[in-house]
Each structure stands twice: as C-alpha cells, then as structure tokens.
Scaffold this active site. Structure first.
Site, PDB file in Angstrom:
ATOM      1  N   HIS A  33       0.822  -1.224   0.000  1.00 60.02           N
ATOM      2  CA  HIS A  33       0.000   0.000   0.000  1.00 60.02           C
ATOM      3  C   HIS A  33       0.853   1.271   0.000  1.00 60.02           C
ATOM      4  O   HIS A  33       0.356   2.338  -0.342  1.00 60.02           O
ATOM      5  CB  HIS A  33      -1.029  -0.017   1.141  1.00 60.02           C
ATOM      6  CG  HIS A  33      -0.501   0.346   2.493  1.00 60.02           C
ATOM      7  ND1 HIS A  33       0.169  -0.528   3.295  1.00 60.02           N
ATOM      8  CD2 HIS A  33      -0.556   1.515   3.184  1.00 60.02           C
ATOM      9  CE1 HIS A  33       0.506   0.068   4.423  1.00 60.02           C
ATOM     10  NE2 HIS A  33       0.085   1.312   4.381  1.00 60.02           N
ATOM     11  N   LYS A  37       0.533   5.438  -2.077  1.00 58.49           N
ATOM     12  CA  LYS A  37       0.583   6.754  -1.434  1.00 58.49           C
ATOM     13  C   LYS A  37       1.046   7.800  -2.442  1.00 58.49           C
ATOM     14  O   LYS A  37       2.042   7.607  -3.126  1.00 58.49           O
ATOM     15  CB  LYS A  37       1.534   6.735  -0.223  1.00 58.49           C
ATOM     16  CG  LYS A  37       1.017   5.902   0.955  1.00 58.49           C
ATOM     17  CD  LYS A  37       2.002   5.972   2.112  1.00 58.49           C
ATOM     18  CE  LYS A  37       1.676   4.942   3.188  1.00 58.49           C
ATOM     19  NZ  LYS A  37       0.723   5.405   4.186  1.00 58.49           N
ATOM     20  N   ASP A  90       7.596  -7.235   8.597  1.00 62.32           N
ATOM     21  CA  ASP A  90       6.353  -6.468   8.500  1.00 62.32           C
ATOM     22  C   ASP A  90       6.539  -5.173   7.722  1.00 62.32           C
ATOM     23  O   ASP A  90       5.648  -4.748   6.989  1.00 62.32           O
ATOM     24  CB  ASP A  90       5.831  -6.168   9.917  1.00 62.32           C
ATOM     25  CG  ASP A  90       4.499  -5.437   9.916  1.00 62.32           C
ATOM     26  OD1 ASP A  90       3.583  -5.886   9.189  1.00 62.32           O
ATOM     27  OD2 ASP A  90       4.366  -4.420  10.623  1.00 62.32           O
ATOM     28  N   HIS A  95       7.451  -2.336   2.483  1.00 63.36           N
ATOM     29  CA  HIS A  95       7.343  -0.880   2.322  1.00 63.36           C
ATOM     30  C   HIS A  95       8.705  -0.185   2.218  1.00 63.36           C
ATOM     31  O   HIS A  95       8.935   0.652   1.346  1.00 63.36           O
ATOM     32  CB  HIS A  95       6.579  -0.270   3.498  1.00 63.36           C
ATOM     33  CG  HIS A  95       5.278  -0.950   3.785  1.00 63.36           C
ATOM     34  ND1 HIS A  95       4.451  -1.422   2.789  1.00 63.36           N
ATOM     35  CD2 HIS A  95       4.651  -1.249   4.948  1.00 63.36           C
ATOM     36  CE1 HIS A  95       3.383  -1.972   3.337  1.00 63.36           C
ATOM     37  NE2 HIS A  95       3.477  -1.887   4.648  1.00 63.36           N
TER      38      HIS A  95
HETATM   39  C1  BG6 Z   1       1.325  -2.325   7.438  1.00 62.36           C
HETATM   40  C2  BG6 Z   1       1.987  -3.016   8.610  1.00 62.36           C
HETATM   41  O1  BG6 Z   1       1.692  -2.960   6.243  1.00 62.36           O
HETATM   42  O2  BG6 Z   1       1.742  -0.970   7.397  1.00 62.36           O
HETATM   43  C3  BG6 Z   1       1.609  -2.310   9.902  1.00 62.36           C
HETATM   44  O3  BG6 Z   1       1.548  -4.367   8.672  1.00 62.36           O
HETATM   45  C4  BG6 Z   1       1.937  -0.827   9.809  1.00 62.36           C
HETATM   46  O4  BG6 Z   1       2.277  -2.899  11.021  1.00 62.36           O
HETATM   47  C5  BG6 Z   1       1.352  -0.214   8.539  1.00 62.36           C
HETATM   48  O5  BG6 Z   1       1.385  -0.192  10.951  1.00 62.36           O
HETATM   49  C6  BG6 Z   1       1.852   1.201   8.348  1.00 62.36           C
HETATM   50  O6  BG6 Z   1       1.138   1.811   7.302  1.00 62.36           O
HETATM   51  P1  BG6 Z   1       0.909   3.381   7.235  1.00 62.36           P
HETATM   52  O7  BG6 Z   1       0.185   3.587   5.938  1.00 62.36           O
HETATM   53  O8  BG6 Z   1       0.098   3.743   8.445  1.00 62.36           O
HETATM   54  O9  BG6 Z   1       2.252   4.009   7.268  1.00 62.36           O
END
Ligand code: BG6
Length: 345
Positions: A33, A37, A90, A95
């Site tokens: 995800h 962004k 995670d 990410h």
């Molecule tokens: C998720 C993780 O993929 O991303 C979570 O599993 C984390 O642990 C989250 O909190 C963070 O996403 P964002 O968009 O809030 O930075």
C-alpha cells in the site's frame, strides 16, 4: 494479494508458483500500500521530472541516505499476526524496500509498469547481503518496554503480549547497494513501533563542497547540503543550503544554513488526497500493474531479508529494549554515529 507473501524466499516462491499455475503474472496484483501513497509516487516526479537533482543523485555527491518509517502505534490488537513476524518482515521486506528501490533505482525509460518494475528489481538485486560477521555492526533489533507516547502511558510489548518474546518491534540497518551509482554510500533504514512521533521521511545527505573558500575569512565550517523528503504525515520537501548572513562582514563573511521549503499540501491545497487503497483498487480494476509488486521483486526482497535473518540466527541476536516513546535502542544511534553521521530526528 496482500502481504505476507510467504515468510522467506522459499515459501514466497512456493506461493508465487502456485498462484502462477492458476494465473498469468499480468493477472496477479500484489499490493504494497506504500506504492499507493501520493507522496511515494511523488518521489518519481521529484527525481525524474526535474533536472536539478538527478545529476547529483550518486556516490560522487551523496554522503549517505536515511529512510525512517516511525510509528507511534503498538500492537493494535494484531498480536496473532505480529508476534513471530516482527518489524523486519512487516515493514522492511515490503514498504521500506519499495521506498529504497524508488529512491535509488536507475531512471526507467517510461512510467510503464514493465520499465519501472525492471529498474526496481535490478536495484533490489544489487542490495549487499548481510553476513554473520558484520550483522552486529550493520543492524539493530529492538523491542519496546513501557513508556509514554503522545503524553499517555503505554505498556511494553511483552506485557501487551502476556509473555516474553524475541520479536523485534524496531529495526535499524546500514545497507549498501553494490552498483556503480551507489558505491560506498550507506543507506540507513530504521522503522519502529512506539516511536515518539509518526513520520516517514527520506533524508539525502550530500557531501561537503570540495574546497571551502570561506574557511580563511572566519566563517568556519560549512554545513553540507541535505534534502529532507517528508512522506507522512506532512508532505514537504526541504533543502538545506548555505547562505550569507546579512552584514558588513568586517570580521569575515558569516554563513548560515537556511531552508528552501516546499509544502506539497500547501501547493496542492484544495486537491483531494486519495487514500492509497482507493488508488490501488482502481488501478487493479483497470488492470494497471505499475503500482503493484512483480513476482521477481518480492523474491529479490526476500533474498535480502533472508540474508539478515540468517545472519541474526547465526549470531543469536536478540532484540534490545527501548523505552516506548524513544527513537529505539541506543545501539541504533551508535550504528550511524560510528560513521560520523546522526539520525535526523
Ligand atoms: C502495514 C503493517 O503494512 O503498514 C503495519 O503491517 C503498519 O504494522 C502499517 O502499521 C503502516 O502503514 P501506514 O500507511 O500507516 O504508514
């Protein structure tokens, strides 16, 4: 497909192979995800729609890069998923490595899904694997204990869990990319839960000018330029440059660091910001894979992550405690300060 896609290289290959038996790769959409962004996509615009930065985007001009993804949240009721997974799998496996790939990849020939993903995978494959002999100097694992975040008391990870655990809620890594562009440039990555503030940020630390013409006239030290790209919660880009302090300069020219500040939320005021999933689901419906992760990318990501996990296992590395509401264990500070730099907090 949402993460986790496997829990290591072998299992991710298995998942990908089984999915591949049923669907062609162009019909498989793996979500990260962060790619949905707006600010992450803006990194492409910053790098490749401007002439200003790209000529300096390399080991000749850049001293190091920092990528921080800090969260204030703790387990958030996700105990059964998170424990045994930890911050490396995670957050870093997906990410942070996607962010790193976009920041460090070569310019793609277009924004087509193939061109962009080809460059990302090339970069991911150039990450230097960590070895048991340097994993202690190049990485830190942490786990939060009770403390205070946003003015409120919070319990420690093990207390939240109800039993002791070896799972890391914080990780910091000094990474290297073995290619021409990034030879010798450390990329410091850190992510953690229960940090003092929520922020995702990239810092590009440039090298000092080769010769300081102001040194003799009393201006002293010149601060090297840096660029700070805030991805969330604020969206802004700041470039720190040296400027002359106004004056008659009778005691020599005085210089001061000033900030060129571009607030993206301000520049695009009134424009609706879409949440990442809204964008990604629309792209999925339309069959556009650009912002989805290709099979070879996931596997390259796991390859690097596995090298860290294997090295951790080889030296039996346990997480060090940090107080909730701090920036991680003190060894994370030492990790970067040993190199004469410091985290941008
Ligand atoms: C998720 C993780 O993929 O991303 C979570 O599993 C984390 O642990 C989250 O909190 C963070 O996403 P964002 O968009 O809030 O930075």
């Amino acid at each position: 497909m949402e993460k986790p896609i496997g829990h290591d290289l072998a299992s991710s290959r298995e998942v990908n192979a089984q999915v591949g038996d049923a669907f062609a790769e162009e019909h498989v959409f793996r979500i990260d995800h962060y790619l949905g962004k707006e600010t992450v996509q803006n990194l492409l615009a910053l790098r490749f729609a401007n002439m200003l930065f790209e000529p300096l985007w390399n080991a000749q001009a850049i001293d190091h890069v920092q990528i921080t993804v800090a969260e204030t949240v703790g387990l958030e009721g996700r105990v059964s998923y998170y424990d045994g997974v930890g911050a490396l799998k995670d957050m870093v496996q997906n990410h942070m490595l996607q962010l790193l790939a976009i920041i460090a990849m070569e310019p793609p020939s277009s924004v087509s899904s193939t061109a962009v993903r080809d460059e990302k995978v090339k970069l991911l494959r150039s990450l230097r694997k960590l070895k048991a002999e340097d994993v202690k100097a190049h990485s830190v694992k942490g786990q939060y204990t009770s403390g205070a975040v946003n003015g409120g008391a919070v319990t420690g990870y093990a207390d939240e869990l109800g039993h002791p655990s070896n799972t890391e809620t914080f990780v910091a890594i000094k990474a290297f990319i073995d290619n021409w562009r990034w030879k010798g440039v450390p990329f410091y990555l850190r992510t953690g839960k229960r940090m003092p503030e929520r922020k995702s940020e990239v810092l590009i630390q440039f090298k000092p000018v080769p010769h300081n013409i102001f040194a003799r006239v009393g201006a002293g030290k010149l601060d090297a330029n840096s660029m700070i790209i805030n991805l969330q919660p604020e969206e802004n880009i700041r470039v720190k440059v040296m400027a002359k302090q106004p004056g008659l300069d009778r005691d020599g020219v005085k210089l001061k660091e000033v900030t060129l500040d571009v607030s993206l939320s301000h520049s695009f005021e009134g424009e609706r910001r879409r949440i990442a999933y809204e964008r990604l689901l629309l792209d999925f419906i339309e069959g556009d894979q650009t912002l989805f992760v290709r099979r070879d990318e996931v596997e390259a990501q796991w390859q690097w992550i596995d090298s860290i996990r294997d090295a951790w296992a080889a030296v039996d590395m346990a997480p060090q405690n940090y107080t909730a509401g701090s920036w991680g264990p003190s060894s994370a500070i030492a990790l970067i300060e040993r190199d004469g730099a410091s985290w941008h907090d």
